[in-house]
Design a protein around this motif. Structure first.
Motif, PDB file in Angstrom:
ATOM      1  N   LEU A 114      21.329  20.714  -0.921  1.00 26.62           N
ATOM      2  CA  LEU A 114      20.407  21.845  -0.847  1.00 26.62           C
ATOM      3  C   LEU A 114      19.132  21.596  -1.646  1.00 26.62           C
ATOM      4  N   LEU A 115      19.165  20.621  -2.569  1.00 26.29           N
ATOM      5  CA  LEU A 115      17.967  20.317  -3.349  1.00 26.29           C
ATOM      6  C   LEU A 115      17.154  19.166  -2.755  1.00 26.29           C
ATOM      7  N   GLN A 116      17.461  18.812  -1.511  1.00 26.53           N
ATOM      8  CA  GLN A 116      16.537  17.956  -0.770  1.00 26.53           C
ATOM      9  C   GLN A 116      15.462  18.887  -0.225  1.00 26.53           C
ATOM     10  N   LEU A 117      14.672  19.399  -1.146  1.00 22.98           N
ATOM     11  CA  LEU A 117      13.744  20.488  -0.868  1.00 22.98           C
ATOM     12  C   LEU A 117      12.770  20.116   0.247  1.00 22.98           C
ATOM     13  N   CYS A 118      12.544  21.065   1.117  1.00 24.35           N
ATOM     14  CA  CYS A 118      11.608  20.948   2.245  1.00 24.35           C
ATOM     15  C   CYS A 118      12.082  19.983   3.325  1.00 24.35           C
ATOM     16  N   SER A 119      13.228  19.300   3.117  1.00 32.91           N
ATOM     17  CA  SER A 119      13.663  18.334   4.123  1.00 32.91           C
ATOM     18  C   SER A 119      15.047  18.641   4.675  1.00 32.91           C
ATOM     19  N   TRP A 120      15.955  19.209   3.857  1.00 35.64           N
ATOM     20  CA  TRP A 120      17.295  19.487   4.358  1.00 35.64           C
ATOM     21  C   TRP A 120      17.263  20.762   5.195  1.00 35.64           C
ATOM     22  N   ARG A 131      14.885   1.822   3.632  1.00 34.33           N
ATOM     23  CA  ARG A 131      15.280   2.563   4.832  1.00 34.33           C
ATOM     24  C   ARG A 131      15.913   3.894   4.462  1.00 34.33           C
ATOM     25  N   TRP A 132      16.857   3.878   3.527  1.00 41.52           N
ATOM     26  CA  TRP A 132      17.511   5.105   3.064  1.00 41.52           C
ATOM     27  C   TRP A 132      16.482   6.079   2.506  1.00 41.52           C
ATOM     28  N   GLY A 133      15.520   5.567   1.752  1.00 40.12           N
ATOM     29  CA  GLY A 133      14.496   6.425   1.167  1.00 40.12           C
ATOM     30  C   GLY A 133      13.614   7.098   2.192  1.00 40.12           C
ATOM     31  N   GLY A 134      13.525   6.513   3.384  1.00 43.17           N
ATOM     32  CA  GLY A 134      12.752   7.139   4.446  1.00 43.17           C
ATOM     33  C   GLY A 134      13.508   8.208   5.195  1.00 43.17           C
ATOM     34  N   MET A 135      14.812   8.355   4.895  1.00 36.85           N
ATOM     35  CA  MET A 135      15.650   9.311   5.612  1.00 36.85           C
ATOM     36  C   MET A 135      16.271  10.358   4.702  1.00 36.85           C
ATOM     37  N   SER A 136      16.539   9.997   3.474  1.00 38.66           N
ATOM     38  CA  SER A 136      17.205  10.883   2.519  1.00 38.66           C
ATOM     39  C   SER A 136      16.171  11.546   1.618  1.00 38.66           C
ATOM     40  N   GLY A 137      16.359  12.839   1.371  1.00 40.60           N
ATOM     41  CA  GLY A 137      15.465  13.524   0.439  1.00 40.60           C
ATOM     42  C   GLY A 137      15.525  12.929  -0.946  1.00 40.60           C
ATOM     43  N   HIS A 138      16.748  12.614  -1.415  1.00 42.63           N
ATOM     44  CA  HIS A 138      16.890  12.029  -2.745  1.00 42.63           C
ATOM     45  C   HIS A 138      16.290  10.629  -2.784  1.00 42.63           C
ATOM     46  N   GLY A 139      16.528   9.862  -1.725  1.00 42.89           N
ATOM     47  CA  GLY A 139      15.948   8.529  -1.664  1.00 42.89           C
ATOM     48  C   GLY A 139      14.442   8.567  -1.566  1.00 42.89           C
ATOM     49  N   GLY A 140      13.929   9.526  -0.811  1.00 37.46           N
ATOM     50  CA  GLY A 140      12.484   9.667  -0.706  1.00 37.46           C
ATOM     51  C   GLY A 140      11.842   9.997  -2.042  1.00 37.46           C
ATOM     52  N   GLU A 173      24.677   8.368  -5.034  1.00 36.74           N
ATOM     53  CA  GLU A 173      24.895   9.506  -4.139  1.00 36.74           C
ATOM     54  C   GLU A 173      25.968   9.175  -3.107  1.00 36.74           C
ATOM     55  N   ASN A 174      26.872  10.129  -2.866  1.00 40.81           N
ATOM     56  CA  ASN A 174      27.973   9.895  -1.942  1.00 40.81           C
ATOM     57  C   ASN A 174      27.646  10.343  -0.524  1.00 40.81           C
ATOM     58  N   TYR A 175      27.044  11.509  -0.365  1.00 35.67           N
ATOM     59  CA  TYR A 175      26.725  12.037   0.948  1.00 35.67           C
ATOM     60  C   TYR A 175      25.313  11.607   1.316  1.00 35.67           C
ATOM     61  N   ALA A 196       8.491   8.074  -6.593  1.00 37.93           N
ATOM     62  CA  ALA A 196       8.251   7.801  -8.014  1.00 37.93           C
ATOM     63  C   ALA A 196       8.143   6.310  -8.304  1.00 37.93           C
ATOM     64  N   THR A 197       8.225   5.476  -7.267  1.00 41.42           N
ATOM     65  CA  THR A 197       8.199   4.028  -7.425  1.00 41.42           C
ATOM     66  C   THR A 197       6.843   3.482  -6.973  1.00 41.42           C
TER      67      THR A 197
END
Length: 574
Positions: free
Chosen positions: A490-496, A175-184, A218-220, A189-190
């Motif tokens: 800011l490095l959630q590129l194309c999504s943040w 679920r987090w991976g579908g919402m967070s750039g880092h999680g995505g 990740e905290n935020y 990669a999985t």
């Protein structure tokens, strides 16, 4: 400059003059040479808990933020050393209403502030900003880097009484991976996630992913672990009920704009040992923790002085003189922990033009902005996109930082064929320093030839509006201390919001994220910082420190608040 105040009177939001007391902010929190590894595999970035192998340098650093934190940062010894007291309700004044209590949904810092007492991650950070397990038991990486094996702790209970198991962890990560750039990025990669048993999960990767553990720490907009039953009910929709975690406090009541109240979770599955940074044993001295929205800073300060609040989550440094003279309060200065930026909307027809972004960058003079926002002695001019207190600091691109050159900006505007279309500059009245940043920057942009429409909103509304690319061109914000650049919003590129979407930067970021060798990663990071200054997704203004203001009745405060405030280790003396 046209100012628009949709929700409050204009005279309520004035520029606070820079009447501040200079404070030395040179104390460094951490300057690790490279991430620590503890397994023979070079891919592992995790330090096992609690046996942490330390070099001489990191031992000194850990000591400075461990038992000796109070002395190292001039914190009143009574805050850290008084005998703990069990009981009481801690009242924390916050700058506004959190837009949600669903951690997966947003990077907004106010959500992290008020929810980490309720939720827990798989990994967190110790007092030297090294990664340690929290809900995880262990993490191993295969020699080829293509299999991450995660074991979770047994017997950990959610607030609804269910035991945390592998199915809950997988559901939360997905679920987090579908919402967070880092999680995505982690999920991209999985290749497969396999539940081996109730407490063991294998992640089969398409390629080595060197920041696997860092992503889960990740905290935020962090990967808080929720019950699968809650996730199945909510799906991808924001949670509106069922806010359930494994943390030391559980949600008792949320009345929007009034309070968010947590009560001690009596069945909390605490780690053995001592508190260590943001992890380890969580004390649970307090009966309740109450977060109270108080948008007006003067009201927050008056409430602290009157005894209505025990701690102010946000307070302007201009309040230092008045608060420090009150014998009933403790006011301390903290090291630089945040970076002020002005975010630029790449999807806007106006600011999508590189020449327009170059004009904005050239027009900004950082020092007047920082003086208005934070005051002399509470800021630092520095081009680094990562703070000096980290191993990742670099001065690459410094020639484009703090240009303060309105004539050059006018030249760029002429080259862009600028026709006077207004720059829609959003700001907020709930964070006075952000309002001041926006106001002074808007004046500088007008002096450089822009027409500016300055719009002020409460923070929750601004966060909502920034997600709509059609509504804005600029907004000021600050991003907090990060121990690894892959954790930067800011490095959630194309999504943040801002949507920095560059093929070159994205490819370099993928290399930064997949690599585990520090020196190689640092080279990739310097290329990204160079692109930050040439592609201009935002304009860096500067670094700033803050003050901590609290009642003298608060015990247990330590100054490691860069990632979260560990309210769970606090107590009230009376």
């Amino acid at each position: 400059m046209r100012e628009v105040f949709p929700q409050a009177a204009e005279d309520a939001f004035r520029l606070v003059p820079a009447k501040f007391i200079p404070v030395e902010l040179e104390t460094q929190v951490i300057a690790m040479e490279k991430p620590m590894t503890t397994r023979s595999s070079e891919h592992s970035l995790i330090t096992p808990f609690p046996d942490i192998p330390l070099s001489r340098r990191t031992l000194l650093q850990a000591t400075a933020l461990g038992a000796g934190a109070a002395a190292a940062l001039n914190i009143d010894g009574a805050l850290a050393q008084d005998e703990p007291v069990v009981g009481g309700s801690l009242n924390v004044a916050i700058a506004g209403e959190p837009p949600t209590l669903d951690m997966h949904q947003t990077t907004a810092g106010i959500v992290s502030l008020v929810t980490w007492v309720m939720y827990e991650p798989l990994f967190t950070y110790d007092d030297g900003f090294r990664i340690i397990p929290m809900l995880a038991e262990s993490h191993e990486v295969s020699e080829d880097g293509l299999t991450n094996t995660l074991k979770i702790r047994q017997g950990v209970l959610f607030h609804n009484g269910e035991e945390m198991k592998a199915a809950d962890v997988v559901a939360s990560i997905e679920r987090w991976g579908g919402m967070s750039g880092h999680g995505g990025a982690l999920l991209a990669a999985t290749e497969a996630i396999t539940i081996v048993d109730d407490y063991t999960i294998d992640f089969t990767m398409t390629q080595p992913f060197g920041t696997f553990v860092a992503s889960l720490a990740e905290n935020y907009q962090g990967c808080a672990i929720y019950p699968k039953s809650v996730i199945d009910a909510a799906g991808a929709d924001p949670l509106t009920e069922g806010f359930i975690g494994t943390g030391p406090y559980k949600l008792a009541e949320w009345v929007p704009d009034i309070h968010v109240t947590y009560e001690r979770f009596e069945e909390y599955s605490a780690l053995e040992g001592e508190p260590i940074g943001h992890g380890g044993h969580k004390q649970q001295f307090l009966d309740e923790i109450v977060f109270i929205p108080a948008p007006d800073e003067a009201s927050r300060v008056a409430g602290l002085q009157a005894g209505d609040y025990h701690y102010l989550s946000t307070v302007g440094t201009d309040q230092y003189g008045a608060l420090s003279g009150d014998a009933s309060l403790v006011v301390e200065t903290l090291p630089p922990s945040d970076i002020d930026v002005i975010v630029i909307n790449w999807r806007s027809p106006l600011t999508g033009d590189l020449k327009i972004r170059e004009a904005i960058q050239a027009a900004i003079s950082s020092e007047p902005i920082l003086q208005a926002a934070h005051g002399e002695g509470f800021y630092r001019l520095d081009p680094g996109v990562m703070l000096q207190e980290t191993a990742w600091h670099s001065t690459i691109g410094e020639e484009r930082y703090n240009q303060a050159n309105p004539e050059l900006a006018k030249q760029y505007l002429e080259e862009a064929g600028y026709d006077g279309t207004p720059l829609r500059f959003m700001s907020t009245h709930e964070y006075q320093y952000l309002y001041n940043i926006g106001l002074v920057a808007a004046q500088q942009l007008e002096q450089a030839g822009f027409t500016v429409e300055f719009e002020t909103y409460d923070w929750a509304t601004l966060v909502e509006r920034r997600g709509d690319e059609t509504l804005w061109d600029l907004f000021p914000t600050s991003y907090p201390f990060s121990s690894d650049p892959t954790q930067l919003s800011l490095l959630q590129l194309c999504s943040w919001p801002g949507w920095w979407c560059s093929d070159e930067t994205s490819a370099t970021f993928d290399q930064l994220r997949s690599e585990s060798d520090f020196d190689t990663r640092y080279g990739y990071w310097e290329q990204i910082q160079s692109n930050f200054y040439t592609e201009i997704p935002m304009v860096k203004v500067g670094d700033f420190g803050s003050i901590a203001a609290m009642s003298s009745s608060v015990g247990g405060f330590l100054p490691q608040v860069q990632l979260a405030v560990p309210f769970w280790n606090w107590w009230l003396k009376d």
